[in-house]
Design an enzyme around this catalytic site. Sequence first.
Site, PDB file in Angstrom:
ATOM      1  N   SER A  89       0.835  -1.203   0.000  1.00 35.84           N
ATOM      2  CA  SER A  89       0.000   0.000   0.000  1.00 35.84           C
ATOM      3  C   SER A  89       0.873   1.257   0.000  1.00 35.84           C
ATOM      4  O   SER A  89       1.636   1.470  -0.932  1.00 35.84           O
ATOM      5  CB  SER A  89      -0.959  -0.047   1.196  1.00 35.84           C
ATOM      6  N   HIS A  93      -7.059  -6.388  -0.108  1.00 34.56           N
ATOM      7  CA  HIS A  93      -5.945  -5.447  -0.116  1.00 34.56           C
ATOM      8  C   HIS A  93      -4.827  -5.886   0.832  1.00 34.56           C
ATOM      9  O   HIS A  93      -3.648  -5.681   0.549  1.00 34.56           O
ATOM     10  CB  HIS A  93      -6.452  -4.060   0.273  1.00 34.56           C
TER      11      HIS A  93
END
Length: 242
Positions: free
Chosen positions: A69, A220
Amino acid sequence: MLHGLFGTLDNWQTIARKLGEHYRVTAFDLRNHGRSPHSNTFNVSIMASDVYEMFGPLGIGSAVIIGHSMGAKVAMYFALAYPAVTDGLISMDMAPKEYKRGHDDIFDALEGVDLDSMSTRSEVEQALSSTIKEDGTIQFLMKNLSRNSEGEGFHWKMNLPVLKKNYDEITYEVKSDTPYYGPALFLRGGKSKYVKNEDMAYIKALYPYAHLETLEDAGHWLHADKPIETYEAIVRFMEEID
């Protein structure tokens, strides 16, 4: 190994320990996170510089840079800025494109907790649960909670005001006039929308030798959803470039 927004080096604990059986592994608390110093300056390039400046003191000549991320944005920038010390790049569920804001609800929730009035961790957790409904997100954020040195009340380890003020700095597109010509793996979650097939145009422009791999049942948080599969993907990449 570089963590994401609101994260710490502890997010890598399981995979880092297993990788450490075969490789030297170094995980960083990026600035304004975890146990690293707080600063009013916060952007992708300065965090990449922080990591680079630690290579000498830690005796690291070169390394594969792995990021998730926000940490992946830092890793992508690092490979472009310091290719001579980058053996390879692994970006986990992040493309070099610009992203829209997506954490304002988290900032509001964290700022809405009166930590000075809290006497137990469970009180803080309950306060967060009034606005955040995903238990996994709450538990992740709770890893940032630390009791004050005098023993009363709590504080967040991350520099929340600076992270909020400079949030846009981590959403911008990664740019460079010179591509990174080393090996690169872009690992995405099949249930995540962060990296799309059409993003390969952005990726290939900056990382010509990159390939895209998908962990179908992961979101994610690849290393939390599918730790074994994530570890195996990292090892395959490492073995290919050895």
